[in-house]
Write an enzyme that holds these catalytic residues in place. Structure first.
Site, PDB file in Angstrom:
ATOM      1  N   HIS A 178     -40.984  -3.174  30.514  1.00 20.34           N
ATOM      2  CA  HIS A 178     -40.969  -4.517  31.099  1.00 20.34           C
ATOM      3  C   HIS A 178     -39.673  -4.854  31.833  1.00 20.34           C
ATOM      4  O   HIS A 178     -39.545  -5.924  32.399  1.00 20.34           O
ATOM      5  CB  HIS A 178     -41.205  -5.575  30.018  1.00 20.34           C
ATOM      6  CG  HIS A 178     -40.035  -5.756  29.099  1.00 20.34           C
ATOM      7  ND1 HIS A 178     -39.787  -4.916  28.050  1.00 20.34           N
ATOM      8  CD2 HIS A 178     -39.040  -6.664  29.092  1.00 20.34           C
ATOM      9  CE1 HIS A 178     -38.695  -5.311  27.433  1.00 20.34           C
ATOM     10  NE2 HIS A 178     -38.209  -6.355  28.033  1.00 20.34           N
TER      11      HIS A 178
HETATM   12  C1  UD1 Z   1     -37.272 -11.463  28.279  1.00 22.24           C
HETATM   13  C2  UD1 Z   1     -35.800 -11.092  28.109  1.00 22.24           C
HETATM   14  C3  UD1 Z   1     -35.694  -9.613  27.764  1.00 22.24           C
HETATM   15  C4  UD1 Z   1     -36.552  -9.257  26.574  1.00 22.24           C
HETATM   16  C5  UD1 Z   1     -37.981  -9.675  26.864  1.00 22.24           C
HETATM   17  C6  UD1 Z   1     -38.891  -9.358  25.708  1.00 22.24           C
HETATM   18  C7  UD1 Z   1     -34.272 -12.414  29.497  1.00 22.24           C
HETATM   19  C8  UD1 Z   1     -33.333 -12.331  30.628  1.00 22.24           C
HETATM   20  N1  UD1 Z   1     -35.038 -11.307  29.316  1.00 22.24           N
HETATM   21  O1  UD1 Z   1     -37.732 -10.773  29.437  1.00 22.24           O
HETATM   22  O2  UD1 Z   1     -34.352  -9.315  27.462  1.00 22.24           O
HETATM   23  O3  UD1 Z   1     -36.511  -7.870  26.368  1.00 22.24           O
HETATM   24  O4  UD1 Z   1     -37.993 -11.094  27.123  1.00 22.24           O
HETATM   25  O5  UD1 Z   1     -40.204  -9.638  25.978  1.00 22.24           O
HETATM   26  O6  UD1 Z   1     -34.319 -13.413  28.822  1.00 22.24           O
HETATM   27  N2  UD1 Z   1     -44.606 -14.228  30.965  1.00 22.24           N
HETATM   28  C9  UD1 Z   1     -45.867 -14.620  30.613  1.00 22.24           C
HETATM   29  N3  UD1 Z   1     -46.044 -15.151  29.367  1.00 22.24           N
HETATM   30  C10 UD1 Z   1     -45.032 -15.305  28.487  1.00 22.24           C
HETATM   31  C11 UD1 Z   1     -43.738 -14.905  28.873  1.00 22.24           C
HETATM   32  C12 UD1 Z   1     -43.553 -14.358  30.116  1.00 22.24           C
HETATM   33  O7  UD1 Z   1     -46.817 -14.500  31.365  1.00 22.24           O
HETATM   34  O8  UD1 Z   1     -45.281 -15.780  27.365  1.00 22.24           O
HETATM   35  C13 UD1 Z   1     -44.405 -13.637  32.312  1.00 22.24           C
HETATM   36  C14 UD1 Z   1     -44.049 -14.669  33.332  1.00 22.24           C
HETATM   37  O9  UD1 Z   1     -44.679 -14.368  34.518  1.00 22.24           O
HETATM   38  C15 UD1 Z   1     -42.575 -14.485  33.526  1.00 22.24           C
HETATM   39  C16 UD1 Z   1     -42.370 -13.024  33.214  1.00 22.24           C
HETATM   40  O10 UD1 Z   1     -43.362 -12.698  32.242  1.00 22.24           O
HETATM   41  O11 UD1 Z   1     -42.165 -14.836  34.806  1.00 22.24           O
HETATM   42  C17 UD1 Z   1     -41.013 -12.730  32.664  1.00 22.24           C
HETATM   43  O12 UD1 Z   1     -40.717 -13.548  31.530  1.00 22.24           O
HETATM   44  P1  UD1 Z   1     -39.207 -13.900  31.139  1.00 22.24           P
HETATM   45  O13 UD1 Z   1     -39.176 -14.623  29.861  1.00 22.24           O
HETATM   46  O14 UD1 Z   1     -38.503 -14.506  32.296  1.00 22.24           O
HETATM   47  O15 UD1 Z   1     -38.536 -12.492  30.948  1.00 22.24           O
HETATM   48  P2  UD1 Z   1     -39.062 -11.210  30.163  1.00 22.24           P
HETATM   49  O16 UD1 Z   1     -39.375 -10.171  31.178  1.00 22.24           O
HETATM   50  O17 UD1 Z   1     -40.116 -11.528  29.162  1.00 22.24           O
END
Ligand code: UD1
Length: 354
Positions: A201
């Protein structure tokens, strides 16, 4: 003593659970859980609270997704008034996600003491958003709980006073230890006996179409020898769809709950990942781990554990998988203080604070 926990993302919840449990044994401590809403899908959040038996959050800030700036700023704006009202004695922040740095910034301006769980880890790669979150959070924290000796050294090198650093061990392993017996009872009748478990991811691996396509091609190569099982993070799933990539030959699943994922990890022939926590869990489980990154903030998993960095080198991945299939995978040892008692050690340090 009034303690607030601020958490937002899946790996935070796994670290939160043992600390909450340990603090519950101290009558002098009143706890509140603030969920920032960074992760909001049921499969990324609610199911973890249920399986890890974490009390429901007292507050959910519901910030959701967005750019790093927006997400971090939203958390700060929504968290600050609450902390002004509540004036906790300590705010605990976990790991290296945007919720961690946002809460640390708010507290430091309000003069509220911060304790950082999983302090001191460094990849020395500032292109990684989490590295910035780690560096800043550790500069702002009053108490720094490290998982291993390298963390202490990194912090001392950055000028953090030794008296603020407490090496307590790895809190993620507390959760592994507690739920391993439950995970052992789960059977995956629909899966082959031998498989490679994959998670990816990191923005650096999944946000660029060419890179992600190459990674999927190398997974198809692995899939010829060993069935690939791939529970995909929502971000990864979105990218695969947006880039129109074909994953039909791989077993791509929705994100799994903690216990189901743990049961898959413990039985995997090899785990291929770019996650931080999974490098640690596989070391504890003695399952070979191939990390698709050029560096790691968890070097002890390479020096003592079962982890090998393969970057995005297809040949290296193939060679390492072949070695593992030939019985030459790393066996590793479990690092010191990864013993299931880290939550208790954190609680003991906190309640001893003036
Ligand atoms: C975040 C953390 C990362 C961790 C990861 C674990 C930061 C900078 N990164 O990354 O260190 O390893 O979590 O999972 O904080 N999304 C959904 N549903 C959700 C959450 C996210 O659809 O419940 C999608 C959204 O489109 C979002 C993307 O995933 O834009 C990224 O989510 P985000 O929380 O920004 O970062 P992660 O990649 O999950």
């Amino acid at each position: 003593m009034k303690v607030f926990h601020v958490v937002g993302a899946r790996p935070n919840f796994i670290k939160l659970a043992p600390v909450v449990r340990a603090l519950q044994l101290h009558d002098s401590v009143e706890q509140r859980i603030v969920h920032t809403g960074q992760h909001y899908d049921v499969s990324m959040s609610d199911i973890f609270f249920q399986q890890l038996e974490i009390p429901c959050p007292d507050v959910n800030l519901e910030v959701g997704s967005g750019s790093h700036s927006k997400q971090t700023a939203e958390i700060m704006v929504r968290l600050a008034p609450m902390l002004v009202d509540a004036r906790p004695d300590f705010v605990l922040v976990y790991g290296d996600v945007n919720s961690t740095i946002a809460a640390a910034l708010v507290c430091s301006k309000l003069g509220i003491r911060i304790a950082h769980v999983e302090a001191g880890l460094r990849s020395f790669d500032r292109t990684m958003p989490e590295e910035i979150n780690r560096l800043v959070t550790d500069q702002l924290a009053d108490i720094l709980f490290t998982p291993s000796e390298d963390g202490d050294h990194n912090l001392e090198r950055e000028g953090i006073a030794a008296g603020r650093i407490f090496r307590v061990g790895n809190v993620m392993i507390d959760t592994v230890l507690r739920l391993l017996p439950v995970a052992k009872r789960i059977h995956h009748d629909d899966l082959q006996d031998r498989y490679a478990l994959v998670t990816l991811h990191r923005p650096s691996n999944v946000d660029d179409a060419v890179t992600l396509k190459e990674i999927l091609t190398s997974l198809l190569e692995v899939n010829r020898d060993l069935a690939v099982v791939f529970p995909a993070h929502p971000r990864t799933r979105q990218r695969i769809d947006n880039f129109g990539l074909n994953t039909s030959q791989l077993r791509v699943l929705d994100p799994l709950p903690y216990i189901e994922f743990l049961s898959l990890q413990m039985r995997a022939v090899v785990v291929i990942t770019d996650s931080g926590g999974i490098q640690e869990e596989t070391t504890y489980l003695r399952v070979p781990c191939l990390t698709m990154r050029e560096n790691t903030e968890r070097p002890i998993t390479v020096s003592l554990g079962t982890n090998t960095l393969v970057g995005r080198d297809r040949n290296k991945l193939q060679t390492e998988v072949s070695k593992i299939l030939g019985g030459e995978g790393k066996k590793g040892t479990v690092p010191p203080l990864w013993d299931g008692l880290t939550g208790e050690r954190i609680a003991d340090v906190l309640v001893a604070q003036p």
